[in-house]
Design a protein around this motif. Structure first.
Motif, mmCIF file in Angstrom:
data_model
loop_
_atom_site.group_PDB
_atom_site.id
_atom_site.type_symbol
_atom_site.label_atom_id
_atom_site.label_comp_id
_atom_site.label_asym_id
_atom_site.label_seq_id
_atom_site.Cartn_x
_atom_site.Cartn_y
_atom_site.Cartn_z
ATOM 1 N N VAL A 521 0.845 -1.193 0.000
ATOM 2 C CA VAL A 521 0.000 0.000 0.000
ATOM 3 C C VAL A 521 0.883 1.245 0.000
ATOM 4 O O VAL A 521 2.044 1.202 0.398
ATOM 5 C CB VAL A 521 -0.951 0.017 1.219
ATOM 6 N N ARG A 522 0.295 2.383 -0.410
ATOM 7 C CA ARG A 522 1.094 3.596 -0.580
ATOM 8 C C ARG A 522 0.206 4.822 -0.448
ATOM 9 O O ARG A 522 -0.966 4.803 -0.823
ATOM 10 C CB ARG A 522 1.738 3.575 -1.968
ATOM 11 N N VAL A 523 0.794 5.906 0.081
ATOM 12 C CA VAL A 523 0.118 7.201 0.119
ATOM 13 C C VAL A 523 1.069 8.272 -0.396
ATOM 14 O O VAL A 523 2.286 8.122 -0.355
ATOM 15 C CB VAL A 523 -0.359 7.581 1.540
ATOM 16 N N ILE A 524 0.478 9.361 -0.878
ATOM 17 C CA ILE A 524 1.250 10.531 -1.302
ATOM 18 C C ILE A 524 0.735 11.741 -0.535
ATOM 19 O O ILE A 524 -0.388 12.192 -0.737
ATOM 20 C CB ILE A 524 1.115 10.790 -2.823
ATOM 21 N N ASP A 525 1.541 12.250 0.388
ATOM 22 C CA ASP A 525 1.223 13.474 1.137
ATOM 23 C C ASP A 525 -0.182 13.444 1.727
ATOM 24 O O ASP A 525 -0.891 14.448 1.731
ATOM 25 C CB ASP A 525 1.385 14.707 0.242
ATOM 26 N N SER A 526 -0.578 12.285 2.208
ATOM 27 C CA SER A 526 -1.897 12.118 2.807
ATOM 28 C C SER A 526 -1.800 11.195 4.003
ATOM 29 O O SER A 526 -0.812 10.484 4.184
ATOM 30 C CB SER A 526 -2.888 11.523 1.799
ATOM 31 N N GLU A 527 -2.852 11.201 4.797
ATOM 32 C CA GLU A 527 -3.035 10.192 5.835
ATOM 33 C C GLU A 527 -4.189 9.307 5.406
ATOM 34 O O GLU A 527 -5.280 9.803 5.104
ATOM 35 C CB GLU A 527 -3.349 10.836 7.175
ATOM 36 N N ALA A 528 -3.933 7.988 5.346
ATOM 37 C CA ALA A 528 -4.968 7.076 4.883
ATOM 38 C C ALA A 528 -4.987 5.812 5.726
ATOM 39 O O ALA A 528 -3.958 5.377 6.247
ATOM 40 C CB ALA A 528 -4.756 6.715 3.414
ATOM 41 N N GLU A 529 -6.190 5.225 5.849
ATOM 42 C CA GLU A 529 -6.388 3.984 6.584
ATOM 43 C C GLU A 529 -6.625 2.841 5.605
ATOM 44 O O GLU A 529 -7.365 2.987 4.623
ATOM 45 C CB GLU A 529 -7.596 4.095 7.510
ATOM 46 N N PHE A 530 -6.000 1.704 5.884
ATOM 47 C CA PHE A 530 -6.181 0.498 5.070
ATOM 48 C C PHE A 530 -6.615 -0.645 5.978
ATOM 49 O O PHE A 530 -6.078 -0.806 7.074
ATOM 50 C CB PHE A 530 -4.878 0.099 4.375
ATOM 51 N N ASP A 531 -7.566 -1.451 5.523
ATOM 52 C CA ASP A 531 -7.905 -2.670 6.257
ATOM 53 C C ASP A 531 -8.523 -3.691 5.311
ATOM 54 O O ASP A 531 -8.670 -3.449 4.110
ATOM 55 C CB ASP A 531 -8.808 -2.379 7.468
ATOM 56 N N ASN A 532 -8.850 -4.865 5.873
ATOM 57 C CA ASN A 532 -9.425 -5.981 5.100
ATOM 58 C C ASN A 532 -8.601 -6.261 3.846
ATOM 59 O O ASN A 532 -9.135 -6.385 2.734
ATOM 60 C CB ASN A 532 -10.880 -5.687 4.724
ATOM 61 N N ILE A 533 -7.309 -6.369 4.028
ATOM 62 C CA ILE A 533 -6.419 -6.622 2.892
ATOM 63 C C ILE A 533 -6.377 -8.112 2.585
ATOM 64 O O ILE A 533 -6.131 -8.936 3.474
ATOM 65 C CB ILE A 533 -5.011 -6.074 3.189
ATOM 66 N N LYS A 534 -6.606 -8.438 1.331
ATOM 67 C CA LYS A 534 -6.592 -9.825 0.887
ATOM 68 C C LYS A 534 -5.951 -9.879 -0.499
ATOM 69 O O LYS A 534 -6.228 -9.039 -1.352
ATOM 70 C CB LYS A 534 -8.012 -10.404 0.796
ATOM 71 N N ILE A 535 -5.132 -10.884 -0.707
ATOM 72 C CA ILE A 535 -4.548 -11.100 -2.025
ATOM 73 C C ILE A 535 -4.382 -12.596 -2.225
ATOM 74 O O ILE A 535 -4.015 -13.317 -1.295
ATOM 75 C CB ILE A 535 -3.201 -10.351 -2.183
ATOM 76 N N ARG A 536 -4.692 -13.052 -3.435
ATOM 77 C CA ARG A 536 -4.547 -14.478 -3.742
ATOM 78 C C ARG A 536 -4.044 -14.632 -5.170
ATOM 79 O O ARG A 536 -4.330 -13.802 -6.046
ATOM 80 C CB ARG A 536 -5.862 -15.232 -3.557
ATOM 81 N N LYS A 537 -3.320 -15.699 -5.364
ATOM 82 C CA LYS A 537 -2.780 -15.999 -6.687
ATOM 83 C C LYS A 537 -3.894 -16.428 -7.627
ATOM 84 O O LYS A 537 -4.804 -17.147 -7.229
ATOM 85 C CB LYS A 537 -1.724 -17.098 -6.568
ATOM 86 N N ARG A 538 -3.826 -15.976 -8.872
ATOM 87 C CA ARG A 538 -4.824 -16.383 -9.876
ATOM 88 C C ARG A 538 -4.363 -17.655 -10.586
ATOM 89 O O ARG A 538 -3.163 -17.830 -10.801
ATOM 90 C CB ARG A 538 -4.998 -15.276 -10.913
#
Length: 538
Positions: A521-538
């Motif tokens: 995840v990444r932000v540019i000159d901001s404050e941001a919240e991330f949650d419920n992150i999921k990733i799976r191989k296709r």
């Protein structure tokens, strides 16, 4: 003819396979500096095989990070916070972690809010866990009246020296109470927190013009940040000189033969030129420390450098392998330019292709992530990963660098990646990075893709970075609002990349520049919240 053709084709295919795998594996085995933001780095490689990084926490505390790697600081724990009252409430500088006489000790500098009151303090571990609890062992006496311990003196950057069966402490101190002239001092120790003798100045701080601030013969000499190296029959003290706020900051060397008395200044020999200094591309290289590669076959140095030639203390941390001169002294070479691809320390664990990953941050920690940015702009709050956040205690500087975090040791090629994001402040970019190679501190310091939202522009955007530059691949106007949650999804298969916001496809592109890499995840000159992150191989 047919046999010859098949043979040539097989040779071609094999060569292509080998070339592809060398290329594909290249970023796994290499890294790019800077590895993290900060100053006065210190790392201790213990017999358990772990590296323990020690760092000031907003000038108001001390954090210990634990890792199997030099290129990844690993898991962070704040082990001590400065008290509200007393001599050590503020300006906690340059902590070092050492294992001495069966215990962990942290040497640090602090004051009551005024630099003139800076002294050296010691913390001792209550357990064998360097990330556990510590007890305050008080202030080290660093003055000239050991009998009465009156008139203690300014002292920072303390480091222990074990030599000739005795323990000594070396630090940077002022001659008087308020003269602000820094030289290196040494004292014999009764135990790791108690001085046994008066201090002795090891050497003059202005023997050479290059030791003076700005390399100016009219300005004062300044010596600090001593570190110990031992090789063959000599002990080397590598120290920083000139001014830490200037691009002229550099490393110099004192040496002594084993068996000689380190309390006799005549036994210390100063090298007549710097041993490591900046270039036209890297500035203010200093305050180093030394360690070994994971398999103990290589010598590595860690140091900080300035982010620009302007006066100030915005710095980041780099690592470089070093060698030895024929006479046994260290050969540090020159700092490598930004973006240089370097071989990882020998024996580092390689990341591997993963099949699935989830993180809801219910533990209240971000232990599964590698972070690139100012060390206080990341936290977990209310079971959400927050980037660009003001921590709310201690000092948070304004070193914005496009903060990013990637999943540790996991590589992805074709995948489906989900996350929920909310831009809390700033209104600028926030989103997902993927197929990332060579992440480092800096806005565009990675190779790979970014798909995100820009609430202030009502924009969904997708682009790529080559380590230095950003190239937009596509954008689309959509209705966005700062402070609202958005569900992001990226689907990647081969050159096909699709980006969804709230389950609606916004962007679809074809791009083959990067086929695999880290995700995060990444932000540019901001404050941001991330949650419920999921990733799976296709």
């Amino acid at each position: 003819m047919k046999h010859n053709f098949l043979h040539k084709f097989a040779v071609f295919a094999f060569t292509l396979f080998i070339s592809f795998n060398i290329f594909a594996d290249d970023f796994r085995k290499t890294f790019v500096n800077p590895i993290y933001e900060g100053a006065d780095p210190f790392v201790y490689k213990h017999t358990d095989g772990f590296y323990y990084f020690c760092q000031s926490e907003g000038d108001k505390g001390i954090a210990i990070w634990k890792s199997r790697k030099l290129t990844d600081k690993g898991v962070k724990r704040v082990v001590w916070k400065a008290p509200d009252t007393g001599w050590n409430t503020s300006e906690v500088w340059a902590p070092e972690l050492h294992y001495l006489q069966g215990k962990w000790y942290i040497y640090y500098a602090a004051d009551s809010g005024k630099n003139i009151d800076h002294r050296t303090g010691v913390l001792r571990s209550k357990t064998q866990d360097p990330q556990g609890e510590y007890e305050d062992m008080g202030v080290v006496y660093t003055g000239d009246e050991i009998e009465t311990k009156k008139n203690n003196r300014w002292a920072i950057d303390a480091t222990p020296l074990e030599m000739n069966g005795k323990l000594y402490l070396i630090w940077s101190g002022w001659k008087g109470y308020d003269d602000d002239i820094q030289s290196l001092y040494i004292a014999e120790m009764k135990n790791p927190w108690t001085a046994a003798t008066n201090r002795v100045k090891m050497a003059e701080n202005d023997t050479y013009v290059w030791e003076r601030v700005s390399n100016d013969p009219q300005k004062k000499g300044l010596n600090e940040g001593a570190q110990i190296l031992k090789n063959k029959d000599k002990i080397y003290v590598i120290y920083s000189c000139s001014g830490s706020w200037e691009p002229t900051y550099k490393l110099a060397q004192l040496s002594i033969k084993k068996g000689q008395d380190p309390m006799n200044p005549d036994n210390w020999k100063k090298k007549d030129k710097p041993v490591f200094q900046g270039t036209d591309e890297v500035y203010g290289t200093g305050h180093c420390c030394f360690t070994k590669s994971p398999d103990d076959t290589e010598d590595w140095m860690m140091y900080h450098s300035k982010i620009s030639k302007r006066h100030g203390w915005q710095r980041n941390v780099r690592i470089e392998k070093f060698g030895w001169n024929p006479d046994g002294s260290p050969d540090f070479g020159k700092p490598t330019p930004p973006g240089t691809v370097l071989r990882k320390p020998s024996g580092e664990i390689m990341p591997e292709l993963a099949s699935h990953f989830t993180d809801s941050f219910s533990s209240g920690r971000w232990d599964n992530w590698v972070y690139y940015g100012y060390n206080r702009f990341i936290a977990v709050r209310s079971e959400k990963l927050v980037l660009g956040i003001n921590p709310g205690w201690g000092i948070a500087n304004n070193y914005r660098s496009g903060e990013k975090a990637v999943m540790r040791d996991m590589l992805w090629d074709d995948f489906v990646y989900y996350a929920k994001v909310k831009v809390v402040k700033g209104g600028r970019d926030a989103g997902l990075i993927f197929r990332v190679n060579h992440p480092a501190v800096g806005y565009d310091a990675m190779k790979g893709y970014f798909a995100g939202i820009i609430p202030q522009n009502n924009m969904a955007i997708l682009g790529r970075m080559d380590g230095k530059n950003w190239q937009e691949l596509a954008r689309k106007k959509i209705s966005l609002k700062q402070g609202e949650n958005y569900h992001l999804k990226v689907m990647a298969k081969g050159e096909d990349i699709k980006f969804f916001v709230n389950n609606e496809k916004q962007i679809e592109v074809k791009d083959s520049d990067y086929s695999s890499g880290f995700a995060g995840v990444r932000v540019i000159d901001s404050e941001a919240e991330f949650d419920n992150i999921k990733i799976r191989k296709r």
